[in-house]
Structures are given as structure tokens and as C-alpha cells.
Design an enzyme around this catalytic site. Structure first.
Site, PDB file in Angstrom:
ATOM      1  N   HIS A  50      -5.528  -3.377  -2.398  1.00 50.71           N
ATOM      2  CA  HIS A  50      -5.088  -2.445  -3.433  1.00 50.71           C
ATOM      3  C   HIS A  50      -4.920  -3.126  -4.790  1.00 50.71           C
ATOM      4  O   HIS A  50      -4.457  -2.479  -5.740  1.00 50.71           O
ATOM      5  CB  HIS A  50      -3.774  -1.794  -3.012  1.00 50.71           C
ATOM      6  CG  HIS A  50      -3.889  -0.991  -1.754  1.00 50.71           C
ATOM      7  ND1 HIS A  50      -4.211   0.346  -1.734  1.00 50.71           N
ATOM      8  CD2 HIS A  50      -3.749  -1.354  -0.449  1.00 50.71           C
ATOM      9  CE1 HIS A  50      -4.255   0.779  -0.487  1.00 50.71           C
ATOM     10  NE2 HIS A  50      -3.976  -0.235   0.319  1.00 50.71           N
TER      11      HIS A  50
ATOM     12  N   LYS B 177     -11.646   1.012  -1.254  1.00 47.64           N
ATOM     13  CA  LYS B 177     -10.791   1.456  -2.356  1.00 47.64           C
ATOM     14  C   LYS B 177     -11.598   1.436  -3.659  1.00 47.64           C
ATOM     15  O   LYS B 177     -12.437   2.288  -3.879  1.00 47.64           O
ATOM     16  CB  LYS B 177      -9.545   0.575  -2.459  1.00 47.64           C
ATOM     17  CG  LYS B 177      -8.419   0.963  -1.509  1.00 47.64           C
ATOM     18  CD  LYS B 177      -8.657   0.569  -0.099  1.00 47.64           C
ATOM     19  CE  LYS B 177      -7.495   0.861   0.815  1.00 47.64           C
ATOM     20  NZ  LYS B 177      -7.783   0.527   2.224  1.00 47.64           N
TER      21      LYS B 177
ATOM     22  N   SER C  96       0.787  -1.227   0.000  1.00 48.05           N
ATOM     23  CA  SER C  96       0.000   0.000   0.000  1.00 48.05           C
ATOM     24  C   SER C  96       0.820   1.279   0.000  1.00 48.05           C
ATOM     25  O   SER C  96       0.322   2.322  -0.416  1.00 48.05           O
ATOM     26  CB  SER C  96      -0.940   0.013   1.207  1.00 48.05           C
ATOM     27  OG  SER C  96      -0.209  -0.074   2.415  1.00 48.05           O
TER      28      SER C  96
END
Length: 394
Positions: A211, A242, A183
Site C-alpha cells: 500500500h 494496488k 492496510s
């Protein structure tokens, strides 16, 4: 002053940063989370968001959240274990399991709770948890809560991983845990080699796809799909905050693992369940991932363009090959100062400093969304080049 307050009052680093005018946290956003936001009445370009697909303002995502509130209300007022399971929880979990290629999935109220709850309980006292040193804080929190033996390997170093696996008793359970995309550094785990070593030493694998989903793989299925190792990875974790443009998280695995976690993960059993609006928004975002692959394609075009631009100007960006681009500063105070100067120039970025990383590894985290334009990116690159030159970083 009592002893506790006296002890905590000694923590004065934020006060010093505020006094110097370089405190970079808790900046109040007065608008929607988009490529351009308003802070203190000022418009700035947002290059600090994790909404990689730029779906937080998509009309279908917002409409789904509103419709869910109208039907189910604002919350569930209980845990999934008791009165907090809605039909839309189950529907989304079935879709997520199919999406990432596993039997079943369960959703949590946050991604942090997925890792801290599942890792804490999935292995026992005589078992082993083997983890990459740069894994997310939520993974580390789960490790702290576990009674298993923890063995740390150097970041993405497969020789180091193998040495740790060799320390494990062959007849005990071993779980290798890694981020798919790291990340802060933006680099990708060497999943093919991790899987090979797992097979060699009879270990299991858990991948945090927070991610990776929405960015990598067929229709955004993540790094496991990207490398073709989905069947060899035992647990796949994801978050809604996200690419799913919402709040929550999930874990997907085979039926037996999910059955166990459903009855043992304390962050699942003893937390209020994910809100109807969050679940509906994530479900709508999944629809868009599956139906609009051009969105991720544009994100990758921007990513390649940005990486080329940063390399051309001489920035130190490490091994990233993703929409997460670290700009190494290697000094805490200078990192804070540059973040402020970039903000003054109209560019919002995030600082990453000690203790989150070692002081020698402090950086600015520059992240892209599919909704950014080339013109916005050019403006940010020009501002960064000017300020970095002023500080002799390039």
C-alpha cells in the site's frame, strides 16, 4: 450428516447477516473497476478500491495486457521454475529491482504468495521473526509456516519492538517484518526507528510495500524511499493488485537473498507463473508511475481534503495520514448496517469486522483513488455525515 459437515454447518454468522439484510460481501460488480461502478444495475461511487492511482482503466495498461495475450497467450501453463518464465517476467523484475533500489527482484502470481512463501523459508529453526501485531494476513500466514521463533510487538510501538529484540540470541538471524502502510488503519510504520533498532541488535528488516508503492516516495517508490532507508531495508515486497492495476507480486533484495528465495520459496516454485497480461499491465503501470507524478499529487490533494473533512465532522479516524481512511464504528452489526445504508445512498465502502479486527475496533475502510473527483468526494462525505449523525457516531 458426517462430522465434518456437521462441524462446518455451525458457522452461521453470514446466514444471520443475510437474514437481517446487512450482509456486505461478494457484491457483484457489473462494470469496470472505476470511481463509479454498477452493482445490480445501480450506479454507486467506489470508495473501496485499492487502485490508488486509478490505472485499471488506463488505455496504455489495457493495451499492454491485450498485446501480451496476442503474443504469449493467456497463461504460461507451468511454474517459473520450469516452463513458466517469459522474457517479459525477467524484464519487469529488472525494472522493479531498479525502481525500489535493490539488486534483483522476482515476481509471484499474487502478493499473498510473496509473503507466505518468502517469510516461511528465509529464516531457520534457530532464528527469529519479529513482527508488528497489525501486519497483513499474508505475513501472518508466512509466520505460521515458518519454523523460526516468532515474536510479536505492539503496533508501531518501538519500545515493544526493542524488548522483543532483547529476547533474541545475538548470534542468530533476526528479521523484523512490517507493513510500510498498514492496510486497514492507514498509518505508516516508523521505519527510521525500526532501522535504528535493527542496526543496534544486528537484525534485518523486511517491509511490505503493498500500500506504499505508487503513493509514497519519489515517483511512487514507497515508504522506504520516503524515509530514505532503502539501503537499510533488506527485503522490499510489493504487489501488482494496488497501484500497478494488475495481479501478482514481487520481492526485491540483494543477489544472495533473491538467489536463495528463487530455490526455496515454495509458493514461487510450485505455483503457475504470473500471466502474460498481468505482467504486461504491471509494466505499463510502472511506466505511468515514472512519467506522470501529477497523478499521485492529485491523490494526495484528495487525501488531505478527505482527512480534513472527516476530522471536521468529528469522525474517529485513528492515526491515518494516507489514502486509506478508517472510520471506526466499534460494533459489528452496526458496521454492516451502515455499509448497507451507504450503499443505498450510492457509496460503496468496505466493512472491517471481527475476526479481522477485535470487535471493539470494527471500522469502515474508506479509500481514495487518483481518479476520484472533488465532487464525488463531497458527495461521499455528505452521505457519511448524514448516516453517522443518524446513528449518533458524530
Amino acid at each position: 450428516m458426517n462430522l465434518l459437515r456437521e462441524k462446518l454447518a455451525k458457522y452461521d454468522a453470514p446466514k444471520k447477516a443475510k437474514a437481517a439484510g446487512i450482509y456486505p460481501y461478494f457484491r457483484e460488480i457489473e462494470s469496470d473497476q472505476d470511481t463509479e461502478v454498477i452493482i445490480s444495475g445501480k450506479k454507486v461511487l467506489m470508495f473501496g478500491s485499492n487502485a490508488y492511482l486509478g490505472l485499471t482503466n488506463h488505455p496504455k495498461v489495457k493495451e499492454a495486457a491485450i498485446d501480451a495475450i496476442n503474443k504469449y497467450g493467456t497463461g504460461c501453463a507451468g511454474s517459473r521454475f520450469l516452463n513458466g518464465t517469459l522474457d517479459i517476467h525477467v524484464q519487469l523484475e529488472k525494472r522493479l529491482a531498479e525502481f525500489v533500489g535493490k539488486d534483483e527482484a522476482i515476481s509471484f502470481s499474487t502478493g499473498f504468495q510473496v509473503n507466505s512463501g518468502c517469510i516461511a523459508c528465509v529464516t531457520g529453526r534457530e532464528d527469529y521473526l519479529i513482527w508488528d501485531e497489525l501486519n497483513h494476513a499474508s505475513i501472518i500466514e508466512g509466520l505460521r509456516l515458518s519454523f523460526s521463533t516468532k515474536l510479536k510487538y505492539r503496533h508501531n510501538d518501538m519500545e515493544s519492538l526493542e524488548k522483543q529484540l532483547q529476547k533474541c540470541s545475538p548470534d542468530k538471524a533476526k528479521l523484523i517484518i512490517t507493513d510500510g502502510v498498514f492496510s486497514m488503519e492507514g498509518d505508516i510504520a516508523n521505519l527510521p526507528e525500526i532501522v535504528r533498532l535493527a542496526k543496534k541488535y544486528d537484525a534485518s528488516v523486511m517491509v511490505d510495500e503493498a500500500h506504499g508503492i505508487g503513493v509514497f516516495g519519489n515517483q511512487g517508490r514507497g515508504t522506504c524511499d520516503h524515509f530514505g532507508v532503502t539501503d537499510d531495508v533488506d527485503l522490499i515486497m510489493g504487489t501488482f493488485s494496488k497501484s500497478f492495476a494488475s495481479l501478482g507480486g514481487f520481492i526485491a533484495a540483494d543477489k544472495d537473498i533473491i538467489h536463495y528465495l528463487r530455490h526455496h520459496a515454495r509458493t514461487y516454485i510450485f505455483s503457475a507463473s504470473c500471466t502474460p497480461a498481468s505482467i504486461a499491465a504491471a509494466n505499463a503501470a510502472l511506466d505511468i508511475m515514472l512519467s506522470d507524478p501529477d497523478r499521485a499529487g492529485h491523490l494526495w490533494d484528495l487525501t488531505h481534503y478527505a482527512l480534513e473533512g472527516f476530522r471536521r465532522m468529528g469522525c474517529e479516524i485513528g492515526n491515518t495520514s494516507t489514502p486509506i481512511i478508517p472510520l471506526f464504528i466499534r460494533d459489528n452489526d452496526l458496521t454492516f448496517l451502515i455499509v448497507r445504508e451507504l450503499f443505498d445512498a450510492g457509496v460503496f465502502v468496505n466493512p472491517v469486522v471481527s475476526p479481522a479486527v477485535a470487535s471493539r475496533d470494527t471500522l469502515i475502510r474508506f479509500s481514495l483513488m487518483a481518479t476520484h473527483t472533488r465532487e464525488q468526494l463531497d458527495y461521499a462525505l455528505e452521505a457519511i455525515q448524514k448516516i453517522f449523525k443518524m446513528h449518533h457516531l458524530i
